[in-house]
Motif scaffolding. Structure first.
Motif, mmCIF file in Angstrom:
data_model
loop_
_atom_site.group_PDB
_atom_site.id
_atom_site.type_symbol
_atom_site.label_atom_id
_atom_site.label_comp_id
_atom_site.label_asym_id
_atom_site.label_seq_id
_atom_site.Cartn_x
_atom_site.Cartn_y
_atom_site.Cartn_z
ATOM 1 N N UNK A 88 0.833 -1.212 0.000
ATOM 2 C CA UNK A 88 0.000 0.000 0.000
ATOM 3 C C UNK A 88 0.864 1.256 0.000
ATOM 4 N N UNK A 89 1.925 1.252 0.820
ATOM 5 C CA UNK A 89 2.812 2.410 0.877
ATOM 6 C C UNK A 89 3.586 2.591 -0.426
ATOM 7 N N UNK A 90 3.810 1.506 -1.157
ATOM 8 C CA UNK A 90 4.498 1.595 -2.441
ATOM 9 C C UNK A 90 3.543 2.056 -3.542
ATOM 10 N N UNK A 91 2.314 1.549 -3.529
ATOM 11 C CA UNK A 91 1.361 1.771 -4.621
ATOM 12 C C UNK A 91 0.749 3.168 -4.589
ATOM 13 N N UNK A 92 0.318 3.622 -3.431
ATOM 14 C CA UNK A 92 -0.475 4.857 -3.366
ATOM 15 C C UNK A 92 0.269 6.111 -3.815
ATOM 16 N N UNK A 93 1.502 6.353 -3.342
ATOM 17 C CA UNK A 93 2.186 7.576 -3.798
ATOM 18 C C UNK A 93 2.445 7.587 -5.303
ATOM 19 N N UNK A 94 2.507 6.412 -5.904
ATOM 20 C CA UNK A 94 2.770 6.307 -7.339
ATOM 21 C C UNK A 94 1.480 6.253 -8.157
ATOM 22 N N UNK A 95 0.347 6.256 -7.469
ATOM 23 C CA UNK A 95 -0.968 6.229 -8.128
ATOM 24 C C UNK A 95 -1.100 5.023 -9.058
ATOM 25 N N UNK A 96 -0.639 3.873 -8.550
ATOM 26 C CA UNK A 96 -0.666 2.652 -9.355
ATOM 27 C C UNK A 96 -1.996 1.919 -9.269
ATOM 28 N N UNK A 97 -2.783 2.176 -8.219
ATOM 29 C CA UNK A 97 -4.045 1.476 -8.038
ATOM 30 C C UNK A 97 -4.394 1.359 -6.572
ATOM 31 N N UNK A 98 -5.033 0.234 -6.210
ATOM 32 C CA UNK A 98 -5.465 0.012 -4.832
ATOM 33 C C UNK A 98 -5.035 -1.363 -4.351
ATOM 34 N N UNK A 99 -4.594 -1.427 -3.095
ATOM 35 C CA UNK A 99 -4.271 -2.686 -2.425
ATOM 36 C C UNK A 99 -5.316 -2.910 -1.345
ATOM 37 N N UNK A 100 -5.920 -4.099 -1.318
ATOM 38 C CA UNK A 100 -6.999 -4.392 -0.382
ATOM 39 C C UNK A 100 -6.692 -5.686 0.357
ATOM 40 N N UNK A 101 -6.926 -5.664 1.656
ATOM 41 C CA UNK A 101 -6.661 -6.807 2.522
ATOM 42 C C UNK A 101 -7.960 -7.516 2.857
ATOM 43 N N UNK A 102 -7.904 -8.837 3.058
ATOM 44 C CA UNK A 102 -9.086 -9.600 3.462
ATOM 45 C C UNK A 102 -9.606 -9.093 4.808
#
Length: 252
Positions: A88-102
């Motif tokens: 999540x910390x890698x994806x969000x600043x780069x606007x790559x998408x969304x990470x979701x946890x169960x």
């Protein structure tokens, strides 16, 4: 309309007449059949499943039926939480998408609940309020003794057929990781497997993971992992944030 599921009045009358005849002929036999013969299980639509399940429900929707699962172990949760924070910390600043946890549903052939999933920016229209309508770009399953056959079997082939581009299968009990990527023929290809080494993701640009991090006790600090993975770019971003908040002097 009767309570037996939308039958006509004529059908209802015939059914009641048949019950009455059977009871009159042999009441003991009739009662035994009613008590012993199991009722046909009612299938549930996916919409009904979503309405029934709450945020804490550990279940999947398979062939119209609810499949319940046992709670995950503490180690399972630790690894899942670690990966969620890192991704999540890698994806969000780069606007790559969304990470979701169960717990969060992914609807393919069945309603599955991966431990982690990543949806790329170009596919965010698949993301609904309570489920993902279609394949994630990346799915992570952390196996347990109860789930390992399912994760390697039915889920593997369902994710492959459903179009999940990357599948990470992590077995913390054996300290073994397998990373699969969709090949040109539409089947998963093993890109990496082992206890240690570095895996480079394709759906997450420039992201890599040192596999042995997953087996460490305690797990590495998320900030240290991000600094190693993100390198100078990540460090500069943090330096700039610290300057904006007054913790560091402005550059000369």
């Amino acid at each position: 309309m009767s309570e037996r599921g939308g039958v006509t009045l004529q059908e209802e009358t015939m059914w009641r007449g048949g019950v009455a005849t059977a009871f009159a002929d042999d009441p003991r036999k009739w009662l035994l059949e009613v008590l012993v013969v199991p009722a046909e299980p009612r299938k549930m639509t996916y919409d009904e499943f979503l309405a029934w399940a709450n945020e804490d429900t550990l279940a999947e929707w398979v062939d119209g039926e609810v499949v319940m699962y046992s709670p995950a172990s503490r180690r399972h949760q630790d690894i899942g939480g670690f990966l969620y924070q890192v991704l999540r910390a890698y994806v969000r600043p780069r606007h790559l998408g969304e990470v979701i946890q169960a717990p969060f549903q992914m609807k393919l052939e069945h309603g599955r609940e991966p431990d982690l999933l990543f949806v790329a920016s170009e596919h965010l229209e698949r993301l609904k309020e309570t489920y993902l309508d279609g394949p994630a770009d990346l799915v992570v399953e952390i196996t347990s003794p109860e789930s390992v056959a399912r994760d390697r079997g039915t889920k593997f082939y369902e994710y492959e057929a459903g179009g999940v581009q990357e599948y990470w299968l992590l077995d913390h009990n054996r300290r073994w990781a397998e990373f699969y990527r969709m090949g040109e023929a539409g089947f998963y290809e093993t890109v990496f497997s082992g206890r240690e080494g570095v895996y480079h993701s394709e759906v997450l640009p420039d992201f890599w993971l040192r596999v042995e991090w997953l087996w460490q006790k305690p797990l590495p600090a998320v900030e240290d992992v991000l600094l190693e993975v993100g390198g100078e770019t990540y460090a500069r971003r943090w330096i700039e944030r610290l300057r904006q908040r007054g913790f560091l002097p402005p550059p000369d």
